[in-house]
Design a protein around this motif. Structure first.
Motif, PDB file in Angstrom:
ATOM      1  N   GLY A  67      13.397  -9.608 -22.671  1.00 40.74           N
ATOM      2  CA  GLY A  67      13.191  -9.870 -21.252  1.00 40.74           C
ATOM      3  C   GLY A  67      14.477  -9.887 -20.445  1.00 40.74           C
ATOM      4  N   LYS A  68      15.618  -9.644 -21.109  1.00 37.26           N
ATOM      5  CA  LYS A  68      16.912  -9.647 -20.412  1.00 37.26           C
ATOM      6  C   LYS A  68      17.043  -8.400 -19.544  1.00 37.26           C
ATOM      7  N   PRO A  69      17.678  -8.532 -18.371  1.00 36.43           N
ATOM      8  CA  PRO A  69      17.898  -7.360 -17.517  1.00 36.43           C
ATOM      9  C   PRO A  69      18.809  -6.345 -18.218  1.00 36.43           C
ATOM     10  N   MET A  70      18.561  -5.083 -17.961  1.00 36.40           N
ATOM     11  CA  MET A  70      19.410  -4.027 -18.516  1.00 36.40           C
ATOM     12  C   MET A  70      19.484  -2.866 -17.535  1.00 36.40           C
ATOM     13  N   HIS A  71      20.525  -2.058 -17.688  1.00 37.12           N
ATOM     14  CA  HIS A  71      20.739  -0.896 -16.830  1.00 37.12           C
ATOM     15  C   HIS A  71      20.137   0.334 -17.524  1.00 37.12           C
ATOM     16  N   ILE A  72      19.334   1.094 -16.784  1.00 35.11           N
ATOM     17  CA  ILE A  72      18.771   2.348 -17.289  1.00 35.11           C
ATOM     18  C   ILE A  72      19.491   3.471 -16.551  1.00 35.11           C
ATOM     19  N   PRO A  73      20.238   4.312 -17.278  1.00 34.39           N
ATOM     20  CA  PRO A  73      21.050   5.350 -16.620  1.00 34.39           C
ATOM     21  C   PRO A  73      20.193   6.468 -16.005  1.00 34.39           C
ATOM     22  N   ALA A  74      20.811   7.239 -15.128  1.00 34.92           N
ATOM     23  CA  ALA A  74      20.152   8.398 -14.519  1.00 34.92           C
ATOM     24  C   ALA A  74      19.851   9.430 -15.604  1.00 34.92           C
ATOM     25  N   THR A  75      18.732  10.126 -15.469  1.00 34.81           N
ATOM     26  CA  THR A  75      18.348  11.165 -16.432  1.00 34.81           C
ATOM     27  C   THR A  75      17.720  12.356 -15.712  1.00 34.81           C
ATOM     28  N   ARG A  76      17.639  13.445 -16.435  1.00 31.76           N
ATOM     29  CA  ARG A  76      16.914  14.626 -15.968  1.00 31.76           C
ATOM     30  C   ARG A  76      15.741  14.802 -16.913  1.00 31.76           C
ATOM     31  N   GLN A  77      14.550  15.026 -16.362  1.00 30.73           N
ATOM     32  CA  GLN A  77      13.360  15.139 -17.186  1.00 30.73           C
ATOM     33  C   GLN A  77      12.541  16.355 -16.793  1.00 30.73           C
ATOM     34  N   ALA A  78      11.887  16.931 -17.788  1.00 28.25           N
ATOM     35  CA  ALA A  78      10.938  18.014 -17.521  1.00 28.25           C
ATOM     36  C   ALA A  78       9.638  17.376 -17.042  1.00 28.25           C
ATOM     37  N   ARG A  79       9.008  18.031 -16.060  1.00 27.61           N
ATOM     38  CA  ARG A  79       7.756  17.515 -15.525  1.00 27.61           C
ATOM     39  C   ARG A  79       6.746  18.652 -15.446  1.00 27.61           C
ATOM     40  N   PHE A  80       5.488  18.319 -15.720  1.00 22.58           N
ATOM     41  CA  PHE A  80       4.394  19.279 -15.588  1.00 22.58           C
ATOM     42  C   PHE A  80       3.445  18.761 -14.524  1.00 22.58           C
ATOM     43  N   LYS A  81       3.098  19.620 -13.590  1.00 20.18           N
ATOM     44  CA  LYS A  81       2.138  19.260 -12.553  1.00 20.18           C
ATOM     45  C   LYS A  81       0.952  20.218 -12.689  1.00 20.18           C
TER      46      LYS A  81
END
Length: 91
Positions: A67-81
């Motif tokens: 439950g501790k706060p953490m930093h989630i870094p920027a990422t690039r992701q593939a997306r399907f629509k």
């Protein structure tokens, strides 16, 4: 659930080509999508959907176990629509 082997078998049966040829076709198709996304290009298949790359901004999150706060870094992701036809078919 359908996996790649099942898809290759389906393409082989539908088209009358050998499983090895169908496997080559599927591999080439997937490689084409991967190559386009790697170049930051969008892939649009009319009636089916589109593949694109999206940038996700860095954000704050919480560790699921502690439950501790953490930093989630920027990422690039593939997306399907999904396209309109696919959406209607799934409904």
């Amino acid at each position: 659930m359908m996996n790649k082997t099942d898809l290759i078998q389906q393409v082989s049966m539908d088209t009358g080509i050998s499983k090895s040829k169908a496997g080559e076709v599927i591999e080439s198709f997937l490689k084409g999508i991967e190559d386009a996304l790697a170049k930051d290009e969008e892939v649009v298949i009319l009636g089916f959907g589109s593949f694109s790359v999206v940038d996700r901004a860095p954000r704050a999150g919480r560790h699921p176990q502690t439950g501790k706060p953490m930093h989630i870094p920027a990422t690039r992701q593939a997306r399907f629509k999904p396209g309109k036809n696919l959406k209607e078919l799934v409904k």
